[in-house]
Design a protein around this motif. Structure first.
Motif, short mmCIF file in Angstrom:
data_model
loop_
_atom_site.label_atom_id
_atom_site.label_comp_id
_atom_site.label_asym_id
_atom_site.label_seq_id
_atom_site.Cartn_x
_atom_site.Cartn_y
_atom_site.Cartn_z
N UNK B 88 0.86 -1.18 0.00
CA UNK B 88 0.00 0.00 0.00
C UNK B 88 0.89 1.23 0.00
N UNK B 89 0.51 2.20 -0.80
CA UNK B 89 1.32 3.39 -1.00
C UNK B 89 0.55 4.62 -0.51
N UNK B 90 1.25 5.43 0.26
CA UNK B 90 0.64 6.63 0.84
C UNK B 90 1.39 7.87 0.39
N UNK B 91 0.64 8.83 -0.05
CA UNK B 91 1.17 10.15 -0.35
C UNK B 91 0.94 11.04 0.87
N UNK B 92 1.88 11.92 1.15
CA UNK B 92 1.73 12.79 2.32
C UNK B 92 2.24 14.19 2.01
N UNK B 93 1.63 15.14 2.65
CA UNK B 93 2.02 16.54 2.56
C UNK B 93 2.51 16.98 3.93
N UNK B 94 3.65 17.62 3.98
CA UNK B 94 4.15 18.21 5.21
C UNK B 94 3.85 19.70 5.19
N UNK B 95 2.94 20.10 6.05
CA UNK B 95 2.54 21.50 6.10
C UNK B 95 3.40 22.20 7.13
N UNK B 96 4.43 22.87 6.66
CA UNK B 96 5.43 23.37 7.60
C UNK B 96 4.94 24.51 8.46
N UNK B 97 3.89 25.18 8.05
CA UNK B 97 3.39 26.25 8.91
C UNK B 97 2.46 25.72 9.98
N UNK B 98 2.09 24.47 9.90
CA UNK B 98 1.27 23.85 10.92
C UNK B 98 2.00 22.72 11.65
N UNK B 99 3.20 22.41 11.18
CA UNK B 99 3.94 21.28 11.75
C UNK B 99 3.10 20.01 11.73
N UNK B 100 2.40 19.80 10.65
CA UNK B 100 1.58 18.60 10.54
C UNK B 100 1.80 17.93 9.20
N UNK B 101 1.53 16.64 9.21
CA UNK B 101 1.52 15.88 7.97
C UNK B 101 0.09 15.47 7.67
N UNK B 102 -0.26 15.51 6.42
CA UNK B 102 -1.57 15.05 5.98
C UNK B 102 -1.34 13.91 5.01
N UNK B 103 -2.00 12.81 5.29
CA UNK B 103 -1.82 11.60 4.48
C UNK B 103 -3.05 11.35 3.62
N UNK B 104 -2.80 10.82 2.42
CA UNK B 104 -3.89 10.31 1.62
C UNK B 104 -4.37 8.99 2.20
N UNK B 105 -5.46 8.51 1.65
CA UNK B 105 -6.07 7.28 2.17
C UNK B 105 -5.40 6.02 1.66
N UNK B 106 -4.42 6.19 0.78
CA UNK B 106 -3.62 5.05 0.34
C UNK B 106 -4.13 4.42 -0.94
N UNK B 107 -3.21 3.82 -1.67
CA UNK B 107 -3.52 3.03 -2.86
C UNK B 107 -2.90 1.65 -2.69
N UNK B 108 -3.74 0.64 -2.77
CA UNK B 108 -3.22 -0.73 -2.66
C UNK B 108 -2.84 -1.23 -4.03
N UNK B 109 -1.60 -1.64 -4.16
CA UNK B 109 -1.09 -2.14 -5.43
C UNK B 109 -1.01 -3.65 -5.40
N UNK B 110 -1.63 -4.26 -6.40
CA UNK B 110 -1.55 -5.70 -6.59
C UNK B 110 -0.77 -5.95 -7.87
N UNK B 111 0.15 -6.89 -7.83
CA UNK B 111 0.97 -7.19 -9.00
C UNK B 111 0.66 -8.59 -9.49
N UNK B 112 0.22 -8.68 -10.73
CA UNK B 112 -0.09 -9.98 -11.34
C UNK B 112 1.17 -10.59 -11.93
N UNK B 113 1.33 -11.91 -11.76
CA UNK B 113 2.51 -12.54 -12.35
C UNK B 113 2.44 -12.54 -13.88
#
Lengths: 113, 113
Positions: B88-113
């Motif tokens: 699962x892959x998560x994108x995040x933003x670091x908001x430096x004026x709030x000292x917070x990180x905001x994360x996306x809800x994630x993308x689950x990657x499945x790899x077919x052989x």
């Protein structure tokens, strides 16, 4: 060097009991974050510590949740009177300062029966 | 308000195929941008980050991401996916004026052989 460690790795408790989750950040990291990740969800911010400043508790979902950080290092997240909806993975992360790169621990998986 | 959107909840690709995971953010200034990967039962591992400078950043495991200010996007790419990239892959933003990180809800990657 050692990464972020969390204990216990798994915790099963009964509804109504109190639990304590521990986080050991990377040595020298001044910022420490707690997140909650519910099944199939993203990360929910809970609380942020930066050095000796007052923590940002804006993400704590209720007054049953509290956290402290002793000596600017180890942090403990306490959940009082646990509820079934508290079941989740609790992740701790530390960074050198503020929104510099976060390094995550392996998480504590909490199950409230 | 700050937010991160990962529009794809699940993605399946064949091994050897190219991959692009989308991430859009809402933030009032140029944020710090991150991609993390989470394997089952594991904590989050940093793949790459953008703070400033060259808008195409290289990360570990052959991943890269491009910051496009005009589109408020920070999409993750890999030219040839390996079965071990399933996670699962998560994108995040670091908001430096709030000292917070905001994360996306994630993308689950499945790899077919």
């Amino acid at each position: 060097g050692a990464g972020v460690s969390q204990s216990p790795s798994n915790k099963v408790t009964e509804k109504g009991k109190d639990v304590e989750l521990r986080c050991d950040p990377i040595s020298g990291h001044t910022a420490l974050y707690w997140y909650r990740q519910s099944l199939g969800q993203g990360l929910e911010f809970l609380i942020y510590f930066q050095g000796n400043s007052a923590p940002d508790k804006s993400g704590l979902p209720s007054d049953r949740f509290s956290a402290e950080r002793t000596g600017g290092s180890v942090s403990t997240l306490t959940i009082q009177r646990t509820q079934q909806e508290d079941s989740a993975v609790y992740l701790c992360a530390s960074s050198l300062e503020g929104v510099e790169t976060q390094y995550f621990g392996p998480g504590t998986r909490l199950l409230v029966l | 308000a700050q937010s991160v959107t990962q529009p794809d909840i699940h993605i399946t690709v064949s091994e050897g195929a190219s991959l692009e995971l989308r991430c859009n953010y809402s933030y009032g200034a140029t944020p710090y941008l991150f991609w993390y990967v989470q394997s089952p039962g594991q904590g989050l591992q940093l793949l790459l980050k953008y703070f400033s400078g060259d808008t195409l950043v290289q990360g570990i495991k052959g991943f890269e991401a491009e910051f496009k200010r005009s589109q408020s996007s920070f999409n993750l790419r890999k030219p040839s996916v390996h079965w071990s990239d399933a996670a699962e892959y998560f994108c995040a933003v670091g908001a430096y004026n709030f000292n917070k990180f905001y994360f996306g809800s994630g993308t689950k990657l499945n790899v077919k052989p």
